[in-house]
Enzyme design. Structure first.
Site, PDB file in Angstrom:
ATOM      1  CD  GLU A 240      -2.930   1.183   2.274  1.00 42.55           C
ATOM      2  OE1 GLU A 240      -3.570   2.232   2.509  1.00 42.55           O
ATOM      3  OE2 GLU A 240      -3.135   0.128   2.895  1.00 42.55           O
ATOM      4  NE  ARG A 318      -9.352  -0.006   9.778  1.00 39.89           N
ATOM      5  CZ  ARG A 318     -10.514  -0.137   9.124  1.00 39.89           C
ATOM      6  NH1 ARG A 318     -11.297  -1.171   9.382  1.00 39.89           N
ATOM      7  NH2 ARG A 318     -10.901   0.763   8.247  1.00 39.89           N
ATOM      8  CB  THR A 450     -10.694   5.156   9.865  1.00 42.42           C
ATOM      9  OG1 THR A 450      -9.315   4.879   9.622  1.00 42.42           O
ATOM     10  CG2 THR A 450     -11.351   3.907  10.443  1.00 42.42           C
ATOM     11  CD  GLU A 721      -8.691  -4.918   6.173  1.00 43.56           C
ATOM     12  OE1 GLU A 721      -7.614  -4.311   6.258  1.00 43.56           O
ATOM     13  OE2 GLU A 721      -9.796  -4.367   6.300  1.00 43.56           O
TER      14      GLU A 721
END
Length: 775
Positions: A240, A318, A450, A721
């Site tokens: 990522e 998270r 988020t 996930e």
């Protein structure tokens, strides 16, 4: 108007690249034809964890055979920064200091990869070493700064709740990190074009971010850089942000030499230089009743974040979001500590901090169960989110669709949990060497980024005059079947067969400003964007048919046997041809943004998630008391995928996610030595699960008749996930087996990963505590 097409979305279809995968024809970055004169780049990595660079003599490197140039920070034409969160704390190439063992200091560009690898070893670097902070304990002791702000989520009065609780306990759990261990390592190929253009093929989950950072280091606008990725050989979050450095270095080298440049890290360099899953140290204080009702929870979640911010802020956030897992805490306070250390900059990993928070939640349940003598499943059922006043999360989001109790109850019955537990207890009473354990754990996992602005996606769809369709979207394929699901959406809407729809490589030249394929939102976001584009084209075709044949719009249907226009049936190709001759556009972009979500980190409140995905797993294990080794004897999983887009692919994701999660919590151990060097930096020293580690019996089911209450793509739910967390059941089952040594009277307090060494250590500690209790 939507017509359901059998064989399309909501049914199973083989992976769109399956044949290419099994025949070895699927092209990854290192398989692409190399342009004439392609050069090869290898990074030079630091050999100190924290030091000032006194001198860096690269003369011998430059003079080595095959070397074309050597890049240092002075050779970066634009910004020498690749921080994905704009913290200006992550230089592409080190300048005055190095902050971890493995930081990129320079890069060698040579005519062959072997020549570059040999030359990079000739560097002579003089360091002035400085104290290195390597773990959470040292960071706390030395007042190490945080890489991100600390976040607090709270509801109610936790001090009052703890003080008033009939019973109270506190503890600490250590949770290790995890190497991504993707099959395809980090790789990029950059090719310069005319007028400052740069084309980059990168194994990245975030093509737009790679594009933006390449443009930044080159000092150019975004429109001169194009990033492309057809597929990745695995990623799991490790591509990522961590893919950006290699794409940037290759682009700088290509710009400087005027030739194509490839960077492909070998496994040792990859593991030494790139970030991992964050390891956590979590302190908890819990108030509860004799009946197992949790009244108050106070947690501090500290994470080893590494030398730069990277994505540590969102990851630790998270972890807080999921520190409740599926349970309602009447009074609660959750606090994060994202600590800076002189180690690799930890980053995104499947679950993005959520699994660490859930492990802590399940430890709390386990502690309460042992303290009260209740079955852990009973404690779980007593504390799950419900209705009325028991549905507000610590971040003040209302849980509107909790089905945890339903899933737990169904799985208890389907896997015959109670009878198996009784049989295991009987076995353990007479077994001296092997002890068995069983555990059943749920998951409630929030779906959305988020970072609210990431919850958007684009797509581009073309219908050609022969009735074939080309689809491009902003998501990336890393083996999870995202492209396959996008194909299915088009098949369903247009009534086509799979050979009539083609997914092209993800490229910033077709769909700009893409979000990362992460946070389990790939199908949700990109699926709705593709659907938007397809329906725009479909609506134009319907309008054309209504005008030409004089029928009502509701009399036009796209079905597998053709397009029905009133009483007439024609092929999709025939209609497309006529639409084209009527000068009606057969191309459209699509766009989607997730509704309802909001998040205010300043207050710790909001609705960060569009919905929750649920599930439960029951794991049965055997533990060898002499060696500390374990085997997973049986696993039963019941998982909520909503109205699954592709059940076979989703079940595959659940199986793979479980194994990866179990590996994280049992065999995968990251070890740094006292100097800050990662010692587990190759397959010889780092153990991922092998075929023999899989459950002997493995039953996976999707929850039936459970369409998503929210309007997602065909009422499906994310399956990326959430299944990873099912591995927690294995850790709990091992703990249950260990607890048999003290007749289940005390919580073993088993940390992760539960390697044989740690299992033996926990066994001895439990026995010592038992001896002390009995005098």
């Amino acid at each position: 108007m939507s017509d359901f097409v059998p064989g399309a979305a909501s049914t199973s279809m083989k992976h769109e690249s399956a044949l290419l995968h099994v025949t070895g024809q699927a092209a990854y970055i290192d398989d692409l034809p190399e342009p004439r004169g392609t050069l090869h780049l290898v990074p030079g990595l630091s050999t100190k964890a924290h030091a000032r660079i006194v001198s860096m003599d690269l003369d011998a490197v430059r003079a080595a055979p095959g070397v074309v140039c050597v890049l240092t920070a002075d050779d970066v034409p634009g910004e020498n920064q690749i921080s994905p969160v704009h913290r200006e704390d992550e230089p592409l190439l080190a300048t005055d200091h190095v902050h971890f063992w493995g930081q990129v200091m320079f890069a060698v560009v040579a005519t062959s990869r072997q020549a570059a690898r040999q030359a990079v070893r000739l560097a002579k670097i003089d360091y002035e070493e400085k104290p290195a902070i390597l773990n959470i304990a040292q960071a706390r002791e030395n007042g190490s700064p945080m890489v991100w702000r600390s976040l607090i989520m709270q509801r109610g009065d936790v001090e009052r709740g703890l003080k008033a609780a009939p019973r109270r306990l506190s503890g600490q759990i250590e949770i290790g990190g995890q190497e991504h261990f993707y099959l395809e390592g980090q790789a990029a190929l950059a090719q310069p074009g005319e007028a400052g253009e740069m084309r980059v093929w990168s194994s990245t989950q975030h093509p737009s971010e790679t594009q933006h950072l390449v443009a930044a280091v080159l000092g150019r606008p975004h429109h001169l850089v194009t990033t492309e990725v057809r597929r990745m050989g695995g990623a799991f979050g490790g591509k990522e942000t961590q893919a950006n450095a290699w794409a940037c270095l290759a682009a700088i080298a290509a710009d400087r030499t005027g030739q194509a440049v490839k960077a492909r890290l070998d496994r040792d360099d990859d593991m030494m230089a790139t970030g991992k899953r964050h390891d956590f140290l979590i302190d908890y204080d819990v108030g509860f009743t004799d009946e197992g009702d949790i009244l108050a929870v106070d947690m501090v979640l500290a994470a080893r974040c590494g030398w730069a911010a990277d994505l540590s802020g969102p990851v630790t956030d998270r972890a807080l979001f999921h520190a409740d897992n599926a349970y309602f805490y009447p009074d609660v306070r959750l606090k994060s500590e994202p600590l800076r250390t002189n180690t690799q900059s930890n980053t995104a990993y499947r679950g993005f901090g959520g699994p660490q928070g859930i492990v802590a939640a399940e430890r709390v349940i386990e502690e309460v169960a042992f303290a009260t003598g209740l079955d852990p499943v009973m404690v779980r059922l007593r504390n799950v989110y419900g209705t009325g006043t028991r549905n507000l999360t610590p971040y003040h989001m209302t849980v509107e669709d909790s089905i945890t109790a339903e899933i737990l109850t169904k799985l208890v019955e389907r896997c015959d949990y109670q009878a198996r537990k009784a049989e295991i207890r009987a076995f353990n009473r007479t077994s001296r060497i092997i002890r068995r354990g069983i555990a059943l754990t749920p998951v409630k996992f929030g779906i959305s980024f988020t970072a609210t602005h990431y919850n958007q996606a684009g797509a581009l769809v073309h219908v050609y005059t022969d009735g074939s369709v080309q689809v491009n979207h902003g998501g990336t394929e890393m083996g999870q079947g995202l492209h396959t699901k996008m194909v299915q959406i088009v098949l369903r809407e247009f009534g086509l067969t799979a050979d009539r729809v083609r997914i092209t490589a993800t490229t910033t030249g077709k769909v700009p400003n893409t979000s990362a394929t992460a946070a389990s939102s790939g199908a949700d976001l990109n699926g709705m964007a593709v659907l938007d584009a397809v329906r725009k084209i479909k609506d134009r075709m319907i309008v054309f048919a209504v005008e030409k044949w004089g029928v009502a719009a509701e009399d036009v249907h796209f079905r597998p046997d053709g397009v029905h226009v009133g009483g007439e049936v024609m092929t999709f190709q025939q209609l497309a041809w006529q639409v084209y001759f009527a000068r009606v556009s057969l191309s459209s972009n699509g766009f989607y943004k997730t509704p309802k979500i909001s998040w205010n980190p300043a207050t710790g409140r909001g609705r960060p998630f569009f919905y929750f995905a649920y599930g439960a797993a029951c794991a049965e294990v055997s533990v060898d008391l002499l060696t500390g080794e374990h085997s997973i004897d049986r696993v039963d999983i019941l998982h909520d995928a909503g109205q699954s887009l592709n059940p076979d692919i989703d079940i595959g994701q659940i199986e793979g996610g479980f194994v990866q999660g179990a590996g994280w919590l049992t065999t995968e151990e990251l070890v740094w030595d006292g100097a800050g060097r990662l010692r587990t930096h190759a397959p010889s020293t780092y153990k991922i699960p092998a075929c023999s580690d899989r459950p002997r019996i493995f039953n996976v089911e999707l929850l039936e008749n459970a369409p998503n209450r929210e309007e997602t793509i065909f009422r499906s739910k994310a399956v990326g996930e959430p299944p990873f967390v099912h591995g927690v059941a294995v850790l709990q089952a091992i703990s249950d087996a260990i607890a048999s040594l003290d007749d289940y009277r005390a919580c073993p307090k088993l940390d992760a990963p539960a390697t044989p060494e740690r299992v033996l250590k926990t066994l001895m500690a439990l026995q010592e505590r038992a001896v002390m209790k009995t005098g």
